[in-house]
Design a protein around this motif. Structure first.
Motif, mmCIF file in Angstrom:
data_model
loop_
_atom_site.group_PDB
_atom_site.id
_atom_site.type_symbol
_atom_site.label_atom_id
_atom_site.label_comp_id
_atom_site.label_asym_id
_atom_site.label_seq_id
_atom_site.Cartn_x
_atom_site.Cartn_y
_atom_site.Cartn_z
ATOM 1 N N ARG A 85 -15.331 63.168 -29.778
ATOM 2 C CA ARG A 85 -15.899 63.831 -31.065
ATOM 3 C C ARG A 85 -15.083 63.558 -32.095
ATOM 4 N NH1 ARG A 85 -15.263 68.514 -32.805
ATOM 5 N NH2 ARG A 85 -16.931 68.548 -34.305
ATOM 6 N N ARG A 115 -15.873 60.121 -33.009
ATOM 7 C CA ARG A 115 -17.236 59.789 -33.614
ATOM 8 C C ARG A 115 -16.719 60.237 -35.257
ATOM 9 N NH1 ARG A 115 -20.390 62.520 -29.531
ATOM 10 N NH2 ARG A 115 -20.629 61.143 -28.117
ATOM 11 N N ILE A 116 -16.227 61.388 -35.291
ATOM 12 C CA ILE A 116 -15.957 61.731 -36.792
ATOM 13 C C ILE A 116 -15.139 60.895 -37.726
ATOM 14 C CG2 ILE A 116 -14.703 63.536 -38.162
ATOM 15 C CD1 ILE A 116 -15.518 65.748 -36.304
ATOM 16 N N GLU A 136 -13.685 66.201 -26.540
ATOM 17 C CA GLU A 136 -13.100 66.740 -27.798
ATOM 18 C C GLU A 136 -12.751 65.231 -28.425
ATOM 19 O OE1 GLU A 136 -12.652 69.620 -29.303
ATOM 20 O OE2 GLU A 136 -11.523 68.601 -31.031
ATOM 21 N N ARG A 142 -17.480 58.141 -38.698
ATOM 22 C CA ARG A 142 -18.396 58.434 -39.629
ATOM 23 C C ARG A 142 -17.664 58.694 -41.148
ATOM 24 N NH1 ARG A 142 -20.811 60.550 -35.164
ATOM 25 N NH2 ARG A 142 -23.046 59.826 -35.219
ATOM 26 N N MET A 143 -16.226 59.114 -40.777
ATOM 27 C CA MET A 143 -15.660 59.108 -42.524
ATOM 28 C C MET A 143 -15.530 57.825 -42.867
ATOM 29 S SD MET A 143 -14.322 62.337 -42.995
ATOM 30 C CE MET A 143 -13.109 61.978 -43.687
ATOM 31 N N LEU A 162 -18.480 56.735 -44.598
ATOM 32 C CA LEU A 162 -18.641 57.519 -45.846
ATOM 33 C C LEU A 162 -17.737 56.706 -46.762
ATOM 34 C CD1 LEU A 162 -18.944 61.063 -44.938
ATOM 35 C CD2 LEU A 162 -20.377 59.754 -46.223
#
Lengths: 400, 163
Positions: A198, A201-202, A195, A205-206, A209
């Motif tokens: 994850r 990684r999120i 978890e 990516r944020m 972005l």
């Protein structure tokens, strides 16, 4: 020592940790910090072959594990009472404890060093498991720490004794399933490890972005996602509008909604393919750059509006103009004013019950590549012959 | 103004080439008349251009991303619907069912971002069956492609208007 490693691999407590071993190398350091897969990772290379040099990058991080290992070893000593225990069993319990304990006792590198040497010293005390312990340490790449071992030999025992006391209370006979509180923000079981990966990684990516989306100075994820959503919507809308504008020649959507604004009350936004239509209307006296011609066309429009809204609309469309409420027009003009030179003139005309006030905006594009002149014609009729159309306004602008 | 040459293999050049080709195909049959065509025609033309833009963008990306694949399949089924109206509802139902099956997995761990994630899934084509991690990846690529699309279309519009 190979059978030892195989045995460890077979341990169900390590099953989940195995997954972490095979993740890409970039995550290696993070793994070191977050998982207790050290012994598992060592199984991929032979026990004694793992050099300190290989793990140099991770050596600093490995100190944490060192500490844990040390404490586990101490506990192990405590539990087994120093008798010749099955090395596999010892390893197994140590791994379990490692999983549950994580890095709660990281105090500093100095202490880690001492603890490591203490553990090393402890490891030498253990009878049957000595060879495996040594091998474990070797494989973990702490070979360099064996040097001070001799000098710190005398310090090791008090360290061991000192640490055995607090762990004595915690250690229970049998297979201790120790409920040690994990370090804040970290959990101990593999699910939460996955978890956490994850989440990391999120977050990555944020961040990427954030660079793509303009105006991305928000700090928390929710508002950042809102910005992203709005930006995607905006881009999709731009594509739609641009595909409308390239219809070249004809006013695009205006005829579609001809009837709408004159029923409802003037809340319509219509765009026309001004970019394509203006140059094609080669009626010389109607070029929008001419101030006079605009006034003329305004009167024309006003006249037309008295008779029939539809024809007024058609007339405007022929010139690449459209109708919109004044409030929207002002909003747009103030919003898109950056590189343009707006010319605003206000004229009030009273003619046969039609109150016409218009706002004239003319601007030219800043650089050559931007869109051509923006001309806006705003007509507001307070009262109409055929009743109640308030706030109808006409503005035209080429699509950007 | 534009002194640098386009990299022939970049996304921008690929998209531009395809889109211009599609545009000429659309413009060829009907000459542009200055009198306003019927609303239907205008809408059709807009529709065709938009579809051409999306399709050329999706083709330029090939099938590397989920959203491009979803866009292409969506366009294909839609064109198929137009021709065979009777078959329309069936295929859309099956695809929806398939998507529902796959969409339940992987969406458990979104933290507190469930609402926005759902919205994003609606926006990005093909986003229904992805977990947040991949969804963000797709969104990044999608945004990049959309900005390219907008840039190119803006330039073309300017060229049209300057003629």
């Amino acid at each position: 020592m190979q059978p030892c490693s195989r045995e460890m691999q077979a341990m169900n407590s390590l099953q989940d940790l195995q997954i972490n071993v095979h993740t890409p190398h970039a995550d290696f350091l993070e793994q070191m910090l977050s998982t207790t897969s050290f012994p598992a990772s060592s199984s991929s290379s032979s026990w004694s072959d793992l050099n300190p040099q290989d793990n140099n990058a991770a050596a600093a991080a490995g100190f944490h594990h060192h500490e844990i290992l040390a404490s586990n070893l101490r506990q192990q000593q405590q539990i087994n009472g120093g008798h010749d225990s099955n090395p596999f069993q010892a390893m197994k319990m140590m791994m379990q404890q490692q999983q549950q304990q994580q890095q709660m006792m990281v105090a500093g590198f100095g202490r880690a060093t001492v603890a490591a040497t203490a553990a090393a010293g402890v490891g030498t005390h253990q009878g049957g498991g000595e060879g495996s312990m040594q091998a474990l340490f070797n494989s973990l790449g702490y070979g360099s720490l064996h040097q001070p071992q001799a000098s710190f030999g005398s310090d090791s025992t008090p360290e061991v004794n000192h640490s055995q006391v607090p762990t004595a209370a915690a250690a229970t006979p049998g297979k201790p399933k120790q409920k040690v509180r994990a370090r804040r923000g970290q959990a101990t079981d593999p699910h939460s490890i996955a978890e956490r990966l994850r989440r990391v990684r999120i977050a990555e990516r944020m961040k990427s972005l954030q660079e793509l989306v303009p105006n991305a100075n928000k700090t928390d994820k929710a508002s950042m996602l809102d910005e992203i959503i709005d930006y995607v919507k905006f881009l999709q809308l731009q594509v739609k509008v641009l595909s409308m504008s390239r219809l070249g020649g004809a006013a695009a959507v205006a005829p579609l909604v001809t009837d709408m604004p004159f029923e409802g009350g003037g809340d319509c936004f219509q765009t026309s393919g001004n970019g394509g239509s203006l140059p094609r209307n080669s009626n010389g006296n109607r070029t929008p750059s001419d101030n006079e011609s605009l006034t003329v066309s305004e009167h024309q429009v006003a006249k037309l509006m008295e008779e029939d809204m539809g024809s007024a609309m058609q007339y405007l469309q022929g010139k690449g103009l459209c109708l919109m409420p004044i409030s929207l027009a002002t909003a747009i003009s103030t919003a898109t004013c950056h590189s343009r030179n707006p010319m605003v003139s206000n004229v009030n005309t009273n003619s046969t019950g039609v109150n016409v006030s218009h706002l004239l905006l003319q601007s030219s594009g800043g650089d050559g590549s931007s869109s051509p002149s923006l001309s806006a014609l705003t007509v507001q009729s307070a009262t109409m012959g055929n009743g109640g159309v308030d706030g109808a306004a006409s503005v035209s602008k080429p699509l950007d | 103004m534009d002194s640098q040459l386009l990299n022939p293999t970049s996304l921008k050049s690929r998209f531009t080439a395809r889109f211009l080709r599609a545009l000429t195909k659309i413009n060829a049959p009907n000459p542009i008349s200055s009198s306003s065509p019927t609303p239907r025609e205008i809408f059709q033309r807009y529709r065709r251009i938009k579809v051409a833009a999306d399709k050329s963008m999706a083709y330029s990306v090939r099938s590397r991303t989920t959203w491009s694949r979803a866009t292409l399949s969506r366009l294909r089924t839609r064109s198929r619907h137009r021709r065979l109206a009777s078959f329309g509802p069936r295929s859309s139902v099956t695809t929806a069912a398939v998507l529902k099956k796959t969409s339940s997995h992987g969406k458990e761990n979104e933290g507190g971002l469930g609402v926005q994630a759902g919205e994003l899934r609606e926006l990005v084509p093909g986003g229904e069956a992805m977990d947040l991690c991949n969804l963000l990846d797709e969104t990044a690529h999608y945004i990049k492609c959309l900005t390219t699309q907008v840039q190119v279309m803006k330039t073309i519009a300017n060229l049209y208007s300057l003629e």
